[in-house]
Motif scaffolding. Structure first.
Motif, short mmCIF file in Angstrom:
data_model
loop_
_atom_site.label_atom_id
_atom_site.label_comp_id
_atom_site.label_asym_id
_atom_site.label_seq_id
_atom_site.Cartn_x
_atom_site.Cartn_y
_atom_site.Cartn_z
N ILE A 49 49.00 58.71 33.96
CA ILE A 49 49.88 59.87 33.83
C ILE A 49 50.29 60.36 35.22
N SER A 50 49.34 60.39 36.15
CA SER A 50 49.65 60.81 37.53
C SER A 50 50.66 59.87 38.17
N ILE A 51 50.52 58.58 37.92
CA ILE A 51 51.45 57.61 38.47
C ILE A 51 52.84 57.78 37.85
N ALA A 52 52.88 58.03 36.53
CA ALA A 52 54.16 58.27 35.86
C ALA A 52 54.86 59.48 36.45
N ARG A 53 54.11 60.54 36.71
CA ARG A 53 54.69 61.75 37.31
C ARG A 53 55.25 61.45 38.70
N ALA A 84 37.04 45.65 49.61
CA ALA A 84 37.20 44.61 48.59
C ALA A 84 38.44 44.86 47.75
N VAL A 85 38.77 46.13 47.53
CA VAL A 85 39.95 46.48 46.75
C VAL A 85 41.22 46.30 47.57
N VAL A 86 41.19 46.78 48.80
CA VAL A 86 42.42 46.82 49.60
C VAL A 86 42.93 45.43 49.96
N LYS A 87 42.05 44.44 50.00
CA LYS A 87 42.49 43.09 50.35
C LYS A 87 43.52 42.55 49.37
N ASN A 88 43.36 42.89 48.10
CA ASN A 88 44.22 42.32 47.07
C ASN A 88 45.55 43.02 46.92
N VAL A 89 45.72 44.18 47.52
CA VAL A 89 46.96 44.93 47.31
C VAL A 89 47.77 45.13 48.59
N SER A 90 47.20 44.85 49.75
CA SER A 90 47.83 45.24 51.02
C SER A 90 48.51 44.08 51.72
N ASP A 91 49.62 44.39 52.39
CA ASP A 91 50.27 43.45 53.29
C ASP A 91 49.76 43.63 54.71
N VAL A 102 41.71 54.49 42.51
CA VAL A 102 40.77 53.80 41.60
C VAL A 102 39.31 54.12 41.89
N SER A 103 39.05 55.02 42.84
CA SER A 103 37.67 55.24 43.26
C SER A 103 36.82 55.87 42.16
N ALA A 139 40.92 47.37 37.86
CA ALA A 139 41.78 46.17 37.85
C ALA A 139 43.09 46.46 37.14
N GLN A 140 43.04 47.22 36.05
CA GLN A 140 44.27 47.55 35.32
C GLN A 140 45.21 48.39 36.18
N ILE A 141 44.66 49.39 36.87
CA ILE A 141 45.49 50.26 37.70
C ILE A 141 46.06 49.49 38.89
N LEU A 142 45.26 48.63 39.51
CA LEU A 142 45.75 47.84 40.64
C LEU A 142 46.87 46.90 40.21
N ASN A 143 46.70 46.25 39.06
CA ASN A 143 47.75 45.37 38.54
C ASN A 143 49.00 46.18 38.20
N LEU A 144 48.80 47.38 37.66
CA LEU A 144 49.94 48.24 37.34
C LEU A 144 50.71 48.61 38.60
N LEU A 145 50.00 49.01 39.65
CA LEU A 145 50.67 49.39 40.90
C LEU A 145 51.45 48.22 41.49
N GLU A 146 50.88 47.03 41.41
CA GLU A 146 51.59 45.86 41.93
C GLU A 146 52.85 45.57 41.12
N ASP A 147 52.76 45.71 39.81
CA ASP A 147 53.94 45.50 38.95
C ASP A 147 55.01 46.55 39.24
N LEU A 148 54.59 47.80 39.40
CA LEU A 148 55.55 48.87 39.66
C LEU A 148 56.20 48.71 41.03
N LYS A 149 55.43 48.21 41.99
CA LYS A 149 55.99 47.97 43.31
C LYS A 149 57.15 46.98 43.23
N GLN A 150 56.95 45.92 42.47
CA GLN A 150 58.00 44.93 42.32
C GLN A 150 59.18 45.47 41.50
N GLN A 151 58.87 46.22 40.46
CA GLN A 151 59.91 46.71 39.55
C GLN A 151 60.80 47.75 40.22
N TYR A 152 60.20 48.66 40.99
CA TYR A 152 60.94 49.76 41.57
C TYR A 152 61.22 49.59 43.06
#
Length: 347
Positions: A170-174, A223-230, A189-190, A198-211
């Motif tokens: 909901i926070s992400i939608a807002r 461990a989390v930041v490695k999978n989402v960061s450039d 995700v902390s 994992a669901q929220i990280l995948n969602l953020l990655e999808d939204l990044k591409q979509q928007y």
């Protein structure tokens, strides 16, 4: 070691957001001040995800809020699309805010418990007078569907009727409903279970591409930041330690603190013994009275007398890898600064 400098910054024409020499101080009892962020410089290119990491209390969230001007920093500059945010006031700054959004750290307390989800997500549209009631309702439903929530079920409920992961959605939608350019995700995700993370990280990655979003992802979990960061920036006690792409940082960290953070990542194998952090035993220094020179020196196994006298400058030690350390794990020892520079940088 925690230091200062701008050698890691790219050309202003190549980045969407550029932060230089950011300082955030808070008043404390007895006329003292808390040095929460001290001379921090960062940049983020359009479409990039910058991971900002460090242990709790290092100033990550404070830096994020200062970038958003919530509140404005003590000093420093924040350039967004070539415009200086710290020089803006009132209506001028307000008009720019829809393009910069933040997902706060606690997904439940960041939502008004008295309001229904449709009102929470739709509030930005109403404030900015975008569309009529029917159009706003459609935008809210679209935002909820985008984050994986059924609008017919979610829109009339209140936050306490959802799990932590659903509240984060909901926070992400807002944050997305105004179609921002940059979204700061402050430890999104902390507070969540691993499967929900994992669901929220995948969602953020999808939204990044979509928007086509540009993200600043704040966390203390490497461990989390490695999978989402450039690109990853490591902070310690309000200072920048290291900047590198995640693969290089994980393979060969240049900063002793980065290496200590990586050693703390748990391995899901009971037969593997936890590795030692390599830090000198002791407590984290107080931001009320940070160590002179390098702020990390009191916990660093490589510290020498020079570290107490001279604040390290950010410099490139490998291709695309920048570190603020006199005696890094990668590259050569930092060349000595002249006496005038050394004296000026002791703080």
């Amino acid at each position: 070691m925690a230091g200062t400098g701008t050698a890691h910054l790219r050309s202003a024409d190549d980045v969407l957001l550029r932060v230089e020499h950011l300082v955030v101080d808070f008043p404390s009892a007895g006329g003292q001040k808390v040095s929460a962020v001290a001379d921090l410089s960062l940049d983020v290119a359009e479409g990039e995800t910058l991971g900002l990491v460090g242990e709790s209390g290092c100033g990550k969230s404070t830096a994020a809020r200062a970038i958003m001007q919530l509140p404005a920093p003590t000093s420093g500059t924040v350039l967004f699309e070539g415009r200086e945010l710290t020089a803006m006031r009132g209506e001028q700054l307000r008009k720019l805010r829809p393009r910069l959004q933040i997902v706060f750290q606690d997904p439940i307390s960041s939502l008004n418990p008295r309001r229904r989800v449709a009102d929470i997500v739709g509030a930005p549209l109403k404030v900015w007078k975008q569309g009529n009631d029917a159009e706003r309702r459609a935008r809210v439903d679209e935002a909820l569907e985008t984050v994986g929530l059924d609008p017919s079920v979610a829109r009339d409920k209140r936050p306490h009727e959802f799990s932590g992961g659903q509240c984060q959605r909901i926070s992400i939608a807002r944050a997305l409903v105004l179609e921002p350019k940059v979204v700061i995700c402050d430890e999104p995700v902390s507070a969540l279970d691993v499967s929900v993370q994992a669901q929220i990280l995948n969602l953020l990655e999808d939204l990044k591409q979509q928007y086509g979003l540009t993200l600043i992802f704040i966390t203390h979990d490497l461990a989390v930041v490695k999978n989402v960061s450039d690109r990853v920036a490591v902070m310690y006690l309000g200072k920048l330690c290291e900047v590198a792409d995640p693969d290089r940082l994980y393979a060969a960290p240049a900063h002793p603190y980065s290496a200590a953070l990586l050693s703390a990542i748990p391995v899901p194998d009971p037969s593997v013994r936890a590795s030692a952090s390599g830090l000198v035993p002791g407590d984290l220094p107080s931001p009320l009275a940070p160590p002179s020179g390098c702020r990390f020196r009191t916990r660093c196994p490589r510290a020498e007398e020079r570290c107490a006298l001279e604040q390290p400058q950010v410099r490139e030690v490998a291709d695309g890898q920048f570190v603020a350390c006199h005696f890094p794990l990668v590259g050569d020892v930092a060349p000595p600064a002249d006496a005038e520079v050394a004296e000026a940088t002791v703080s």
